[in-house]
Design an enzyme around this catalytic site. Structure first.
Site, PDB file in Angstrom:
ATOM      1  N   GLU A 157      34.720   7.268   7.950  1.00 45.90           N
ATOM      2  CA  GLU A 157      36.032   7.008   8.561  1.00 45.90           C
ATOM      3  C   GLU A 157      35.922   5.619   9.187  1.00 45.90           C
ATOM      4  OE1 GLU A 157      38.711   9.002   8.552  1.00 45.90           O
ATOM      5  OE2 GLU A 157      37.819  10.732   7.579  1.00 45.90           O
ATOM      6  N   CYS A 161      41.885   2.694  15.583  1.00 46.51           N
ATOM      7  CA  CYS A 161      41.575   2.341  14.193  1.00 46.51           C
ATOM      8  C   CYS A 161      42.835   2.159  13.359  1.00 46.51           C
ATOM      9  CB  CYS A 161      40.669   3.393  13.581  1.00 46.51           C
ATOM     10  SG  CYS A 161      41.370   5.043  13.673  1.00 46.51           S
TER      11      CYS A 161
END
Ligand code: NAD
Length: 473
Positions: free
Chosen positions: A216, A250
């Site tokens: 991720e 993110c």
């Protein structure tokens, strides 16, 4: 044998001897975590804030922590508890006619002992949500949280040690040396959240053991504003997504593409939206600090680099530079006239700096996005359906939000993950359960095996049968 290896071996032994935990055990594991988050919530809020604070000043907004860390973790836990029985059930699948009456099914089994490595930006949620998926799937888990949020990492260790024995969940604390040794353990799966650069190192370490990885990662998530968009609505929603956690997210919007003629008006709206959200910055407990001096300096360097190379920078608010620096806070900073040679256009920004660039048509926006690495998120604002579909078809990103930013991540029925350099694999809800399970193919032959008709020795009867079968294939 190192301490880490011993802990790994102990989990492996427990897995080998204990087998897969049943539904009731998994529910018990998840329920105690759910209850603990409530009990520990004040301590979680305080630990994260002290990790983000600059001495006595600044910190992490307690509301952001509740919304994005504890609430999100609990919501994922509740969703998992509600659906786990169904997810665990073997799934019957069709068996081809010529194999009938045999049957086929998929069984989801735990992978075994898995490693989770988590980052500092949402230091609780990004450790807990993967942990929930791993426990729901019946695994034993070793967790390596970030060294850059030491108070939260220590809290995770204490909280999880109170709930689980070391053979079920073990938290390893430490910096790069520990992280590096951790990723070399022969886990059955490694789930890594962090930067693309470190993701590559983890993938290489895992490859030596043929350990599969979920990565991720980050990247530059673009926003495309179509001429059909309501600029006021877009400005408000983009400023919310960009200023949350001071841009240290993110999936934060990284830069904007829109028609040149609207840029100045839109930049003004971005600044006024941000000022409505945060009338002051330095002393405002709603606005989060940059996590460390190093990250703060990085943002300052990005701004200086853009300014030196000719960009025009507009900042929200009127706080003094001294007050901002003391609390390690940076207001939303819109960057106009950004060029490809500026660092803000070359690196993931991961802070409250926002370049706005011109792209006159959907095709021009698509071409801009396509020349960069595949992003984790893409945002599109507008009402023209044709243009929207053009952009969706012409680009690829981990996820997309239309007329919104960031909130696609909170949808438990959507997979969350990147593509290309923004990551591989996905989680959240059932996708997380599947990531941490092996989907095992199980074929049940019946008493009467139709396959017998195709056994050697091959005869005229076989040829006739094949001729008939050919009509169907
Ligand atoms: P990072 O890559 O520096 O660190 C992440 C974790 O990796 C930490 O626990 C760290 O100790 C560990 N680590 C460091 N060096 C290692 C090594 N050599 N081997 C193994 N592990 C090592 O990332 P960060 O600075 O903590 O987080 C910011 C980055 O994470 C940004 O790029 C952001 O986009 C990304 N991110 C992605 C997601 C997502 O869900 N896709 C979420 C949050 C952050």
């Amino acid at each position: 044998m190192s301490k880490l290896s011993k802990k790994f071996e102990a989990q492996l032994k427990a897995y080998t001897q204990g087998g897969a935990p049943d539904y009731a055990q998994r529910v018990a594991n998840l329920k105690k975590l759910l209850a603990a988050i409530d009990v520990w919530e004040d301590r979680i809020v305080a630990a994260i804030s002290s990790d983000f604070a600059s001495g006595e000043l600044g910190g992490r907004s307690s509301h952001e922590t509740v919304i994005a860390e504890t609430f999100m973790s609990k919501s994922d836990l509740k969703h998992t508890l509600k659906h786990l029985k169904k997810w665990m059930k073997p799934k019957k699948v069709a068996t081809a006619m010529h194999f009938k009456p045999a049957r086929s099914e998929i069984r989801y089994q735990p992978l075994g002992v898995v490693g989770i490595i988590s980052p500092w930006n949402y230091p609780f949620q990004l450790a807990i949500v993967p942990l929930v998926a791993a426990l729901a799937a019946g695994n034993r888990v070793m967790l390596k949280p970030s060294e850059h949020t030491p108070n939260t990492s220590a809290l995770l260790k204490d909280m999880l040690a109170e709930l689980y024995d070391d053979e079920t969940v073990y938290v390893a604390l430490g910096g790069v040396k520990v992280a590096s040794a951790f990723s070399e353990l022969p886990f059955h799966h490694i789930f890594f959240t962090g930067s693309t650069m470190v993701g590559k190192i983890v993938a290489q370490a895992a490859a030596k053991n043929l350990t599969p990885v979920t990565l991720e990662l980050g990247g530059k998530s673009p926003v495309i504003i179509d001429p059909s968009a309501d600029l006021g609505v877009a400005a408000k929603r983009i400023s919310v997504g960009k200023t949350m956690n001071a841009g240290q997210t993110c999936v934060a919007p990284d830069y904007i593409l829109m028609a040149q003629k609207d840029i100045q008006v839109f930049a003004d709206k971005m600044i006024s939206s941000a000022e409505e959200l945060y009338p002051t910055i330095a002393d405002n407990p709603d606005y989060t600090s940059i996590v460390s001096d190093r990250q703060y300096q990085r943002q300052m360097d990005l701004l200086d680099d853009a300014r030196t190379k000719g960009a025009n920078i507009m900042q929200a608010g009127s706080d003094s530079d001294n007050a901002l620096a003391a609390s390690r806070k940076i207001p939303l900073s819109v960057i106009l006239g950004a060029t490809p040679d500026m660092r803000v256009m070359q690196e993931e920004i991961f802070g409250p700096l926002l370049p706005i660039l011109s792209a006159e048509t959907p095709e021009a926006a698509i071409a801009h996005v396509a020349k960069d690495d595949r992003p984790l998120a893409l945002y599109w604002f507008g009402n023209n359906v044709q243009n929207r579909e053009k952009v969706l078809d012409g680009t690829l990103s981990g996820g997309v939000a239309i007329n919104e930013t960031v909130t696609h991540v909170a949808q438990e029925n959507l997979p969350f993950g990147g593509v290309g350099s923004s990551g591989m694999g996905a989680y959240h809800g059932e996708y997380g359960f599947q990531t941490f399970s092996h989907a095992r193919a199980v074929f049940h032959q019946s008493k009467f095996s139709s396959a017998k008709m195709l056994y050697p020795p091959y005869t005229i009867k076989t040829d006739k049968l094949l001729k008939t079968l050919k009509k169907f294939f």
